[in-house]
Design an enzyme around this catalytic site. Structure first.
Site, PDB file in Angstrom:
ATOM      1  CD  GLU A  50      -2.994  -1.190   0.762  1.00  0.00           C
ATOM      2  OE1 GLU A  50      -3.375  -0.116   0.258  1.00  0.00           O
ATOM      3  OE2 GLU A  50      -3.615  -2.258   0.665  1.00  0.00           O
ATOM      4  CB  SER A  65       8.300   7.932   0.505  1.00  0.00           C
ATOM      5  OG  SER A  65       7.900   8.479  -0.715  1.00  0.00           O
ATOM      6  NE  ARG A  66       6.030   0.990   2.629  1.00  0.00           N
ATOM      7  CZ  ARG A  66       4.848   0.785   2.089  1.00  0.00           C
ATOM      8  NH1 ARG A  66       3.888   1.692   2.174  1.00  0.00           N
ATOM      9  NH2 ARG A  66       4.604  -0.347   1.461  1.00  0.00           N
ATOM     10  CG  LEU A  67       9.509   9.346   4.453  1.00  0.00           C
ATOM     11  CD1 LEU A  67       9.938  10.635   3.752  1.00  0.00           C
ATOM     12  CD2 LEU A  67      10.662   8.822   5.321  1.00  0.00           C
TER      13      LEU A  67
END
Ligand SMILES: NC(=O)C1=CN([C@@H]2O[C@H](COP(=O)(O)OP(=O)(O)OC[C@H]3O[C@@H](n4cnc5c(N)ncnc54)[C@H](OP(=O)(O)O)[C@@H]3O)[C@@H](O)[C@H]2O)[C@@H](O)CC1
Ligand SMILES: Cc1cc2nc3c(=O)[nH]c(=O)nc-3n(C[C@H](O)[C@H](O)[C@H](O)COP(=O)(O)O)c2cc1C
Ligand SMILES: Cc1ncc(COP(=O)(O)O)c(C=O)c1O
Ligand SMILES: [K+]
Length: 541
Positions: free
Chosen positions: A333, A515-517
């Site tokens: 996701e 961006s997984r941040l």
């Protein structure tokens, strides 16, 4: 005061929410339901946008919380669809005649439903956020009409359709469909104006050339159009951005019963069979086979001995055939959420929890009170399971269970536990850690008797976490108890059944970001001047 979260039927509050929420923009909201004893209406609000990377093709698409529910229903349909029946060409024509004769349907009606089924099937797999440009190639008959109707619905679903409709008929049904599309400014493209290679200009090619009345070899201009689709299927389909082909009812050019006889025909990625699949559909080997046309009356089903899968919920289509192949490593996701900043959060983590819990309720998530409970016994080995949160306030988080279960034993050996909430659809996770105590007998009694009588009996029957020889022992014991308490008398709570309360020492609020941040705000408790205070830290994702 303990706020009790119980499963009850919808109240007026839900009706109120349903009216207010659809008009809200796609930004997070915080609603305080007057009472938790309200089931949210399903499927009306998604507070965050979210995209999913398709495991079939690596494109991303929008996901709503309602999809989970639908997926469960689809799973049931898929199981039932394994024995779906197929029609011969003659049977298909006979069904058609029967529907539009003695059964009183008009062709317009059936075409509208067929086209809608096609559009909804497409939407199930190819989301407009990634597959926006649709070329519908429409033939001279009703299959072409289905294509025109589907294109109109796709327009309203957010796609950008184009039409190639070289052999028009002057029947008012068809001229009406054309006018409707023109009024939406949907472009009609002549065959000679189509690019020789369709792969750069379109994301979806809807093959609506021929249906079950096709015979012989395709005549011009359809032979050339079919060839364009054949050429596409010869290209590298795993290439990012490669268009997909969706055939309505029959892959055009295929023999209605024998399928792709020479092996040189089109190879659609999706086939939407209408009413019931025709024999050629047995040869379809693409990843997505759907059935549409949710209008078949029992009379037709009986007469033609049709075995058709149930449609999930109110859906106009149902997946049939083999389950799609999924590339697990490509399942991911991409979270898109609003900002979650230190300045915005509540100083008290319980208040912050309640805010997020309310958001999860408002988003229509299923069982937002389901939480993973992790315990560790004296062997030091952790174990997790889901339990239902039944109350939360400043004193802690409450759930009910069997004190003699595995978790019960582990908690008696080590009264520390962790809770985890994951709220799919709002991209949020909450971790809570702390020490655990049993709630008072009175509190357990009160909750036990608020449960449905069946669940009360179930709690007596189940010696939770012990080995049993089979389901039959549960059923037998349940039946005996049912009889014993059939007069409606009070069912005594087993002594070993009751609640636990976790007193939190640590919280972490997590919200997914691109961006997984992600956002992670941790609350840890400290005692300052004999007062408990919560320190808030941001953690790296
Ligand atoms: N209840 C139902 O079943 C429902 C059915 N529905 C839909 O109807 C579809 C069946 O429609 P349909 O009967 O109009 O036939 P279809 O295949 O679209 O085309 C016939 C046209 O193609 C032509 N043609 C034939 N061969 C050809 C060739 N080799 N090369 C060139 N042309 C050729 C033929 O011309 P002819 O050869 O007869 O001169 C005629 O003009 C069905 O599959 C489904 O999609 C839904 O809308 C609603 C519910
Ligand atoms: C959605 C869901 C909710 C559950 N709620 C409870 C619950 O509230 N209490 C409970 O004892 N078990 C509940 N269970 C069953 C537990 O997950 C677990 O199977 C059971 O408590 C035995 O766990 P144990 O052997 O680790 O003690 C639930 C399971 C699911 C999937
Ligand atoms: C074994 C068990 N106990 C208790 C519960 C909680 O149920 P209730 O909401 O009826 O208290 C569940 C819910 O799934 C369960 O599976
Ligand atoms: K077709």
């Amino acid at each position: 005061m303990l706020r009790s979260i119980t499963r009850r039927t919808q109240t007026m509050t839900c009706l109120l929410f349903t009216r207010i929420l659809p008009s809200l923009p796609n930004t997070p909201i915080s609603i305080s339901p007057p009472c938790y004893s309200v089931l949210p209406p399903l499927g009306f609000y998604n507070s965050n946008s979210r995209s999913r990377i398709c495991a079939f093709c690596s494109r991303s698409s929008e996901v709503t919380p309602q999809m989970g529910e639908k997926m469960v229903a689809s799973l049931e349909s898929m199981q039932a669809s394994e024995s779906v029946s197929y029609l011969t060409q003659k049977q298909a024509a006979d069904v058609d005649e029967e529907l539009m004769g003695p059964l009183g349907f008009s062709v317009d009606q059936l075409m509208e439903l067929a086209g809608l089924s096609v559009a909804t099937s497409i939407f199930e797999v190819y989301k407009p956020s990634e597959y926006s440009r649709v070329l519908a190639i429409c033939g001279p008959g009703n299959n072409g009409g289905d294509g025109l109707v589907a294109a109109r619905h796709l327009y309203h679903f957010g796609y950008k359709p184009f039409i190639c409709y070289p052999k028009r008929t002057s029947k008012t049904l068809y001229t009406g469909l054309v006018t409707q599309l023109e009024s939406l400014s949907v472009p009609f493209i002549a065959v000679e104006d189509l690019p020789s290679d369709l792969s750069n200009d379109f994301d979806i090619l809807v093959d609506a050339m021929f249906g079950f009345s096709f015979h012989g070899a395709p005549r011009p201009p359809f032979d050339g159009l079919i060839q364009k689709l054949v050429n596409l299927s010869k290209q590298d389909q795993s290439r990012k951005g490669a268009p997909v082909t969706v055939s309505i009812d029959i892959p055009s050019g295929w023999h209605v019963e024998e399928g792709d006889v020479g092996g040189n025909g089109i190879k659609p990625d999706m086939l939407v069979s209408l009413t019931a699949p025709k024999l050629c559909a047995k040869k379809f080997s693409g990843p997505h086979h759907f059935l549409g046309g949710r209008f078949v009356p029992p009379f037709i089903k009986d007469k033609y001995k049709l075995c058709l899968p149930p449609y999930p919920g109110s859906s106009m289509c149902v997946r049939i055939g083999k389950p799609p192949q999924v590339n697990i490593s490509a399942l991911r996701e991409n979270y898109i959420s609003p900002e979650f900043l230190e300045e915005q959060v509540d100083a008290d983590p319980i208040d912050q929890f309640l805010k997020w819990f309310n958001d999860a309720i408002a988003a229509g998530l299923k069982e937002p009170n389901a939480m993973a409970l992790s315990t560790v016994g004296k062997d030091g080995k952790p174990s997790s399971r889901i339990v239902l949160l039944k109350g939360v306030d400043k004193d802690g988080f409450v759930w009910f269970t069997n004190y003699e279960s595995r978790k019960g034993h582990e908690l008696s050996e080590n009264p520390h536990a962790a809770l985890l909430f994951y709220w799919d659809g709002v991209n949020r996770q909450v971790r809570v850690e702390g020490s655990v105590q049993k709630v008072s007998e009175e509190e357990s009694e009160q909750y036990f008797h608020s449960r449905p009588r069946g669940s009360q009996l179930g709690a007596i029957v189940s010696k939770q976490s012990t080995v049993i020889p089979g389901r039959h022992v549960l059923h037998q014991e349940y039946k005996n108890l049912e009889e014993k308490f059939s007069d409606g008398s009070l069912i005594p709570k087993p002594e070993h059944w009751g609640g636990y309360r976790l007193k939190p020492e640590l919280f972490e609020f997590w919200q997914g970001q691109q961006s997984r941040l992600h956002d992670r705000l941790r609350y840890s408790s400290e005692v300052v001047d004999e007062r408990l205070v919560w320190k808030i830290d941001r953690l790296a994702p």
